[in-house]
Design a protein around this motif. Sequence first.
Motif, PDB file in Angstrom:
ATOM      1  N   ASN A   1       0.832  -1.210   0.000  1.00 61.40           N
ATOM      2  CA  ASN A   1       0.000   0.000   0.000  1.00 61.40           C
ATOM      3  C   ASN A   1       0.871   1.266   0.000  1.00 61.40           C
ATOM      4  N   PRO A   2       1.643   1.518  -1.058  1.00 60.19           N
ATOM      5  CA  PRO A   2       2.509   2.707  -1.094  1.00 60.19           C
ATOM      6  C   PRO A   2       1.720   3.998  -0.919  1.00 60.19           C
ATOM      7  N   GLN A   3       2.285   4.915  -0.157  1.00 55.70           N
ATOM      8  CA  GLN A   3       1.679   6.223   0.080  1.00 55.70           C
ATOM      9  C   GLN A   3       2.689   7.319  -0.214  1.00 55.70           C
ATOM     10  N   SER A   4       2.183   8.421  -0.755  1.00 58.17           N
ATOM     11  CA  SER A   4       3.043   9.504  -1.220  1.00 58.17           C
ATOM     12  C   SER A   4       2.651  10.802  -0.517  1.00 58.17           C
ATOM     13  N   HIS A   5       3.638  11.524   0.009  1.00 57.58           N
ATOM     14  CA  HIS A   5       3.361  12.831   0.607  1.00 57.58           C
ATOM     15  C   HIS A   5       4.625  13.683   0.594  1.00 57.58           C
ATOM     16  N   THR A   6       4.433  14.976   0.729  1.00 53.18           N
ATOM     17  CA  THR A   6       5.545  15.924   0.714  1.00 53.18           C
ATOM     18  C   THR A   6       5.776  16.466   2.119  1.00 53.18           C
ATOM     19  N   MET A   7       7.032  16.481   2.546  1.00 50.17           N
ATOM     20  CA  MET A   7       7.400  16.965   3.872  1.00 50.17           C
ATOM     21  C   MET A   7       8.505  18.008   3.736  1.00 50.17           C
TER      22      MET A   7
ATOM     23  N   VAL B   1       8.228  12.091  -0.212  1.00 50.50           N
ATOM     24  CA  VAL B   1       8.510  10.846   0.492  1.00 50.50           C
ATOM     25  C   VAL B   1       7.464   9.805   0.102  1.00 50.50           C
ATOM     26  N   ILE B   2       7.935   8.626  -0.305  1.00 51.53           N
ATOM     27  CA  ILE B   2       7.053   7.502  -0.631  1.00 51.53           C
ATOM     28  C   ILE B   2       7.354   6.374   0.348  1.00 51.53           C
ATOM     29  N   THR B   3       6.326   5.929   1.049  1.00 47.60           N
ATOM     30  CA  THR B   3       6.491   4.866   2.046  1.00 47.60           C
ATOM     31  C   THR B   3       5.611   3.672   1.697  1.00 47.60           C
ATOM     32  N   ALA B   4       5.945   2.532   2.278  1.00 51.57           N
ATOM     33  CA  ALA B   4       5.144   1.313   2.108  1.00 51.57           C
ATOM     34  C   ALA B   4       5.214   0.501   3.388  1.00 51.57           C
ATOM     35  N   ALA B   5       4.245  -0.378   3.577  1.00 57.61           N
ATOM     36  CA  ALA B   5       4.186  -1.212   4.772  1.00 57.61           C
ATOM     37  C   ALA B   5       5.410  -2.118   4.844  1.00 57.61           C
ATOM     38  N   SER B   6       5.978  -2.236   6.037  1.00 60.66           N
ATOM     39  CA  SER B   6       7.233  -2.970   6.211  1.00 60.66           C
ATOM     40  C   SER B   6       7.083  -4.468   5.954  1.00 60.66           C
ATOM     41  N   GLY B   7       5.978  -5.066   6.404  1.00 61.71           N
ATOM     42  CA  GLY B   7       5.806  -6.515   6.292  1.00 61.71           C
ATOM     43  C   GLY B   7       5.909  -7.022   4.863  1.00 61.71           C
ATOM     44  N   PRO B   8       5.090  -6.503   3.924  1.00 65.70           N
ATOM     45  CA  PRO B   8       5.197  -6.971   2.531  1.00 65.70           C
ATOM     46  C   PRO B   8       6.573  -6.715   1.918  1.00 65.70           C
ATOM     47  N   LEU B   9       7.215  -5.607   2.292  1.00 62.21           N
ATOM     48  CA  LEU B   9       8.551  -5.326   1.761  1.00 62.21           C
ATOM     49  C   LEU B   9       9.559  -6.360   2.250  1.00 62.21           C
ATOM     50  N   ARG B  10       9.465  -6.721   3.537  1.00 60.61           N
ATOM     51  CA  ARG B  10      10.390  -7.724   4.076  1.00 60.61           C
ATOM     52  C   ARG B  10      10.155  -9.091   3.441  1.00 60.61           C
ATOM     53  N   ASN B  11       8.889  -9.447   3.194  1.00 61.38           N
ATOM     54  CA  ASN B  11       8.595 -10.730   2.564  1.00 61.38           C
ATOM     55  C   ASN B  11       9.205 -10.806   1.164  1.00 61.38           C
TER      56      ASN B  11
ATOM     57  N   PRO C   1       6.267   6.066  10.787  1.00 64.20           N
ATOM     58  CA  PRO C   1       5.685   5.105  11.729  1.00 64.20           C
ATOM     59  C   PRO C   1       6.417   3.769  11.652  1.00 64.20           C
ATOM     60  N   GLY C   2       6.434   3.043  12.769  1.00 57.45           N
ATOM     61  CA  GLY C   2       7.213   1.815  12.852  1.00 57.45           C
ATOM     62  C   GLY C   2       6.810   0.746  11.864  1.00 57.45           C
ATOM     63  N   ASP C   3       5.564   0.782  11.359  1.00 59.76           N
ATOM     64  CA  ASP C   3       5.117  -0.268  10.451  1.00 59.76           C
ATOM     65  C   ASP C   3       5.302   0.106   8.981  1.00 59.76           C
ATOM     66  N   ARG C   4       5.987   1.232   8.695  1.00 59.05           N
ATOM     67  CA  ARG C   4       6.195   1.663   7.309  1.00 59.05           C
ATOM     68  C   ARG C   4       7.670   2.004   7.090  1.00 59.05           C
ATOM     69  N   GLU C   5       8.119   1.824   5.851  1.00 58.90           N
ATOM     70  CA  GLU C   5       9.495   2.123   5.470  1.00 58.90           C
ATOM     71  C   GLU C   5       9.510   3.120   4.321  1.00 58.90           C
ATOM     72  N   ILE C   6      10.560   3.919   4.259  1.00 58.80           N
ATOM     73  CA  ILE C   6      10.716   4.877   3.171  1.00 58.80           C
ATOM     74  C   ILE C   6      11.294   4.166   1.950  1.00 58.80           C
TER      75      ILE C   6
END
Length: 413
Positions: A85-91, A158-168, A120-125
């Motif tokens: 579930n990639p998410q995109s935002h500007t910081m 910044v584009i982030t995604a959930a850590s679990g699917p990325l690790r799998n 957040p701990g459950d998402r990675e950049i």
Amino acid sequence: MAVSRNGLIAGLDVGSSKVCCFIARADGGTLRVIGIGHQLSRGLRSGNVIDMEAAEGSIRAAVETAERMCGETIRDVFVSISAGNPQSHTMGVEMAIDGHEVSDADVARVLEQGRRMDQPGDREILHSIPVGYTIDGSRGIKEPRGMAAERLGVNMHVITAASGPLRNLATCVARGHLRLSGRVIAPFASGLACLVEDEMDLGVTLIDMGGGTTSLAVFYDGQLVHADVVPLGGAHVTNDIARGLSTPLAHAERLKTLYGTVLPSQADENEMIDVPQVGETEEHAQNPVPRSILTGIIKPRVEETLEQVRERLVASGFEKLAGRRVVLTGGASQLQGVRELAARTLDKQVRLGRPIRVGGLAEATGGPAFSACAGLLTYALQEQAQRVIRLEEPEVETTGPIARIGRWLRANF
């Protein structure tokens, strides 16, 4: 390393319908593909791993095919991402520089702060891209070096995604004895492969229509400024056909490829298609149906997908910035009539995108379905150039007793 010692770059597109590996040789800033492997994707759904062993097998098979073709062995790969579930935002990040002229070290320091922003701990950049600088609150600065300022800031996409699917996914790649050199969100990679520079500068939306997902990326002023993923793709059309006509999935895919269209015509009522039935014996397996029924199944699903893309684009606030240009790519974009339907649904000018920045691709592997894999090679080459630039940038000065001891040790030992 983005480019190995023997000048090879490898891209691995792990999709819901196919797994594709390109191996290219980098020579003076140009890329030529020398190894290609692609396999039916197993163990993945909507970009997410659902069966580790099956996904690992597909990845191994694709990579080994590409290695045999070029006679080389690879260890490092860049992988496309549509999972999590990639998410995109500007910081925005800002720091004080006490009124002096902005130096290379100042720019390096503010960019480093931007890249270290907490998530957040459950998402990675996945990506942290500078899209503009600010000088004392004034926006729209492209090149701040040499300007006098009290405060220097940078806006990071910044584009982030959930850590679990990325690790799998990373685990499946590692099981194939491969190292993950980088992760690239799929529409970003496709954009790097298909878009010309004028489109990126003036504003364009790239829509990558894959098997399990449809992803979009907005480029403006030469930068990726927004990305999103819709969990609908070509596989959903195939499933609709299989259910609607009571035919096996393999035959549903064949019907979609040979006869599928989203543009109904009067002749469709008279054109009959033989549809094999689920569970029937071979002699009685054919059930003739008008082509109009097939079109009536395909068109609503494609319309739903494009309407969700339009809604996501409007909600993001980047619809106007993206201009009136849309580039379609991905395997599902090759369905007859999709370009015309997209132009009508999105009210924009639409063209079909193919890889344009790599050489050595045959016609069978140079189409929209292989855009993301080709874009991974371009990203890897650009990443290598950026690493060289960062190595040449002056080291950011630090103060304090520990920093002084560190400098003394480096100077004397």
